[in-house]
Design a protein around this motif. Structure first.
Motif, PDB file in Angstrom:
ATOM      1  N   ASN A  94       1.600 -23.507 -94.506  1.00 38.28           N
ATOM      2  CA  ASN A  94       1.493 -22.218 -93.817  1.00 38.28           C
ATOM      3  C   ASN A  94       2.857 -21.557 -93.666  1.00 38.28           C
ATOM      4  O   ASN A  94       2.992 -20.351 -93.832  1.00 38.28           O
ATOM      5  CB  ASN A  94       0.856 -22.385 -92.436  1.00 38.28           C
ATOM      6  CG  ASN A  94      -0.600 -22.785 -92.507  1.00 38.28           C
ATOM      7  OD1 ASN A  94      -1.265 -22.559 -93.510  1.00 38.28           O
ATOM      8  ND2 ASN A  94      -1.080 -23.409 -91.453  1.00 38.28           N
ATOM      9  N   LYS A  95       3.864 -22.352 -93.338  1.00 42.61           N
ATOM     10  CA  LYS A  95       5.183 -21.795 -93.056  1.00 42.61           C
ATOM     11  C   LYS A  95       6.044 -21.600 -94.302  1.00 42.61           C
ATOM     12  O   LYS A  95       6.826 -20.651 -94.356  1.00 42.61           O
ATOM     13  CB  LYS A  95       5.938 -22.710 -92.083  1.00 42.61           C
ATOM     14  CG  LYS A  95       5.406 -22.698 -90.677  1.00 42.61           C
ATOM     15  CD  LYS A  95       6.264 -23.587 -89.801  1.00 42.61           C
ATOM     16  CE  LYS A  95       5.809 -23.577 -88.366  1.00 42.61           C
ATOM     17  NZ  LYS A  95       6.668 -24.424 -87.513  1.00 42.61           N
ATOM     18  N   TYR A  96       5.945 -22.500 -95.272  1.00 40.05           N
ATOM     19  CA  TYR A  96       6.951 -22.533 -96.327  1.00 40.05           C
ATOM     20  C   TYR A  96       6.426 -22.317 -97.746  1.00 40.05           C
ATOM     21  O   TYR A  96       7.228 -22.176 -98.670  1.00 40.05           O
ATOM     22  CB  TYR A  96       7.702 -23.872 -96.282  1.00 40.05           C
ATOM     23  CG  TYR A  96       8.273 -24.167 -94.919  1.00 40.05           C
ATOM     24  CD1 TYR A  96       9.347 -23.436 -94.421  1.00 40.05           C
ATOM     25  CD2 TYR A  96       7.726 -25.164 -94.118  1.00 40.05           C
ATOM     26  CE1 TYR A  96       9.865 -23.692 -93.162  1.00 40.05           C
ATOM     27  CE2 TYR A  96       8.236 -25.433 -92.860  1.00 40.05           C
ATOM     28  CZ  TYR A  96       9.310 -24.697 -92.389  1.00 40.05           C
ATOM     29  OH  TYR A  96       9.817 -24.949 -91.144  1.00 40.05           O
TER      30      TYR A  96
ATOM     31  N   GLN B  81       1.996 -27.971 -90.794  1.00 45.17           N
ATOM     32  CA  GLN B  81       2.191 -26.532 -90.938  1.00 45.17           C
ATOM     33  C   GLN B  81       3.060 -26.180 -92.150  1.00 45.17           C
ATOM     34  O   GLN B  81       3.369 -25.012 -92.366  1.00 45.17           O
ATOM     35  CB  GLN B  81       2.815 -25.960 -89.665  1.00 45.17           C
ATOM     36  CG  GLN B  81       1.940 -26.115 -88.443  1.00 45.17           C
ATOM     37  CD  GLN B  81       0.595 -25.441 -88.611  1.00 45.17           C
ATOM     38  OE1 GLN B  81       0.517 -24.321 -89.103  1.00 45.17           O
ATOM     39  NE2 GLN B  81      -0.469 -26.126 -88.240  1.00 45.17           N
TER      40      GLN B  81
END
Length: 159
Positions: free
Chosen positions: A46-48, A43
């Motif tokens: 997507n997150k960072y 992820q």
């Protein structure tokens, strides 16, 4: 003493496993850029990624390249099972080791070219070569299956 053709085959199987699961893994690239989080590495982008772009750690082109690297790795992992199975089937069917190893070399070169094009080529026109290399790799595996079936059929008829 010359190297046994079985060791050569084992080398091809080992190299292609390491290439799919290790070299093409995006973990190293993400670690270099400081966006690898072991708690949930799938992820990371997507997150960072957006924050890393805002903070100047990454450019959009670098994020896109990392995403292509993840795609190349996933495809290589998925394709490894066909490669492994076709090699084992050909060996079990007693396809000559020279044929097996020659086909393994074709597969390996095709997958290397596939990975390079997938990761480093972002132009839609030039990225079409990726599909060509994908087909060469898969057709080499299918040729081993076909040769193994032909060899096994011949053995059944003669024995």
């Amino acid at each position: 003493m010359p190297l046994s053709p079985y060791y050569i085959t084992a080398g091809f199987l080992t190299w292609n496993w390491f290439y799919a699961y290790g070299i093409l893994s995006s973990r190293t690239i993400k670690q270099i850029y400081g966006i690898d989080h072991n708690a949930s590495p799938r992820q990371d982008l997507n997150k960072y990624a957006d924050a890393a772009i805002r903070e100047g750690k990454l450019t959009r082109e670098q994020v896109d390249m990392i995403q292509r690297c993840e795609g190349a790795s996933a495809n290589s992992v998925e394709g490894y099972t066909l490669f492994f199975g076709s090699v084992i089937f050909a060996m079990h069917s007693r396809v000559p080791m020279g044929v097996i190893n020659g086909t393994c070399a074709i597969y390996t070169l095709a997958r290397l070219a596939y990975g390079v094009v997938y990761v480093f080529v972002s132009d839609d026109r030039w990225s079409q070569f990726r599909g060509l290399f994908w087909w060469i790799g898969n057709l080499s595996c299918l040729s081993l299956l076909w040769r193994g079936a032909a060899k096994g059929t011949a053995q059944l008829r003669s024995g």
